[in-house]
Design an enzyme around this catalytic site. Structure first.
Site, PDB file in Angstrom:
ATOM      1  N   SER A  18      90.239  76.559   1.049  1.00  0.00           N
ATOM      2  CA  SER A  18      90.466  77.906   1.822  1.00  0.00           C
ATOM      3  C   SER A  18      91.467  78.658   1.133  1.00  0.00           C
ATOM      4  O   SER A  18      92.233  78.237   0.491  1.00  0.00           O
ATOM      5  CB  SER A  18      90.730  77.694   3.276  1.00  0.00           C
ATOM      6  OG  SER A  18      90.986  79.057   3.962  1.00  0.00           O
TER       7      SER A  18
ATOM      8  N   TYR B 269      95.575  73.551  10.188  1.00  0.00           N
ATOM      9  CA  TYR B 269      94.635  73.918   8.995  1.00  0.00           C
ATOM     10  C   TYR B 269      95.083  74.381   7.660  1.00  0.00           C
ATOM     11  O   TYR B 269      94.683  74.049   6.754  1.00  0.00           O
ATOM     12  CB  TYR B 269      93.800  75.244   9.829  1.00  0.00           C
ATOM     13  CG  TYR B 269      92.568  75.652   8.768  1.00  0.00           C
ATOM     14  CD1 TYR B 269      91.332  75.203   9.080  1.00  0.00           C
ATOM     15  CD2 TYR B 269      92.573  76.740   7.973  1.00  0.00           C
ATOM     16  CE1 TYR B 269      90.350  75.536   8.419  1.00  0.00           C
ATOM     17  CE2 TYR B 269      91.458  77.302   7.283  1.00  0.00           C
ATOM     18  CZ  TYR B 269      90.298  76.472   7.445  1.00  0.00           C
ATOM     19  OH  TYR B 269      89.149  77.136   6.805  1.00  0.00           O
TER      20      TYR B 269
END
Ligand code: NAD
Length: 259
Positions: free
Chosen positions: A141, A154
Site C-alpha cells: 500500500s 495496517y
C-alpha cells in the site's frame, strides 16, 4: 504467461478479483481465495473460467491461520500443479486511535496483512526454486511507504510486507524468481467502503466528506485508482518481461507518495 499456475489471495472482491480476471485472461490457471457468499463465488469462478478458457478453483482458507495458509498452498498445487505465480493480496483494515487500538485487531491485521505472506511464500518457494521460475507479488500500500494516523497495525504490516519483499527478492534472485510489491493509492473497494464510518468517528468529519478529505486529497490525480490498473501492474510484474524487476515497491497511487 499461458498455462502458468497462479494463486491470488483475497480475490473474491476488489483488487484481487481484478487480478484473478487479468491473469486468467492472459492464460493462467488460477486459484481464488477469500470470503463471501459461496454461491456468488462459484458463479465468479465459472464466469472467469468461461471467459478465459483456463482452470479456476477456489479456496476458502482463512489466512489469519497459518495452518490454513499452508493447506491452501498444498490444495492449489494438488488442483493446478506446481505454483508459478503467487499474489499475496488478502488484507483487512481497522481504524482507531493508537491509545484505544484493540489488541485483537492488531493481531488480526498483522496475521492477514503480513504473516500470511510469510507462510504462503515459504510454501511456494521450493517448487519455484526447483523449476527455476517464479513470480511473487505482494499487495502492500502507499501506507507501506508513508505513515497515516489511526492505522498503526495496517501501516506496520504494510511496511513489513515491503521489508519481506526485499529480503525474499535478494535471497532468490539467482533462481529465476522475482518478488515485488505494488503500493496502491485509494481504490474504491469494500476495504475502503467499510472504513468510511470509522474514519468519520476518529476524524470528526461528516461521512460524506471522508472520501474526499482523507483519501482523494492525498492523490494529485484527484481520482480513485481503478482496481484494473493495479491488476495490470501486478500482471506485468508476473510476466517474463519483468525478469529484471525484483525487490521493488511500485506505487500505483495517483502520485500519493510524491509529496
Ligand atoms: P477488499 O476488501 O475488496 O479485498 C480484500 C480481500 O481479502 C477479500 O477477498 C477478502 O475476502 C479477503 N480476506 C480478508 N480477510 C481474509 C482472511 N482472513 N483470509 C483470506 N482472505 C481474506 O479490498 P481491496 O482494496 O481489494 O484490498 C486488496 C489488497 O489491497 C489488501 O491487501 C489491501 O490492504 C490493499 N490495498 C487496498 C487499497 C484500497 O484503497 N482499496 C489501497 C492500498 C492497498
Amino acid at each position: 504467461m499461458r498455462n502458468r499456475n497462479a494463486v491470488i489471495t483475497g480475490s473474491t472482491t476488489g483488487i484481487g478479483l481484478a487480478t484473478a480476471r487479468e491473469l486468467a485472461g492472459r492464460g493462467c490457471h488460477v486459484m481464488l481465495n477469500g470470503f463471501g457468499d459461496r454461491a456468488e463465488i462459484d458463479r465468479l469462478c465459472a464466469e472467469i473460467a468461461a471467459q478465459s478458457g483456463t482452470r479456476v478453483v477456489y479456496s476458502g482458507a482463512d489466512l489469519s491461520r497459518p495452518d490454513e495458509a499452508r493447506a491452501m498452498m498444498a490444495d492449489a498445487a494438488a488442483a493446478l500443479g506446481p505454483i508459478d505465480i503467487l499474489v499475496n493480496n488478502a488484507g483487512v483494515q481497522h481504524v482507531a486511535a493508537m491509545h484505544e487500538f484493540p489488541d485483537d485487531k492488531w493481531d488480526l491485521l498483522l496475521a492477514v496483512n503480513l504473516s500470511a505472506a510469510f507462510h504462503t511464500i515459504k510454501a511456494a518457494l521450493p517448487a519455484m526454486r526447483e523449476r527455476r521460475w517464479g513470480r511473487i507479488v505482494n499487495t502492500a500500500s502507499v501506507l507501506g511507504m508513508v505513515g497515516a494516523p489511526h492505522k498503526p497495525a495496517y501501516v506496520a504490516a504494510k511496511h513489513g510486507v515491503i521489508g519481506l519483499t526485499k529480503s525474499v527478492a535478494i535471497e532468490v534472485a539467482g533462481h529465476g524468481i522475482t518478488c515485488n510489491a505494488v503500493c496502491p493509492g485509494t481504490v474504491l473497494t469494500p476495504i475502503i467502503e467499510k472504513q468510511i464510518a470509522q474514519q468519520a468517528q476518529v476524524t470528526g468529519l461528516p461521512e460524506e466528506r471522508v472520501l474526499q478529505t482523507v483519501f482523494l486529497d492525498r492523490m494529485p490525480t484527484g481520482r480513485l485508482v481503478p482496481p484494473e490498473e493495479v491488476a495490470a501492474a501486478i500482471a506485468f510484474l508476473c510476466s517474463d518481461a519483468a525478469a529484471s524487476i525484483t525487490g521493488a515497491a511500485i506505487p500505483v497511487d495517483g502520485g500519493y507518495t510524491t509529496h
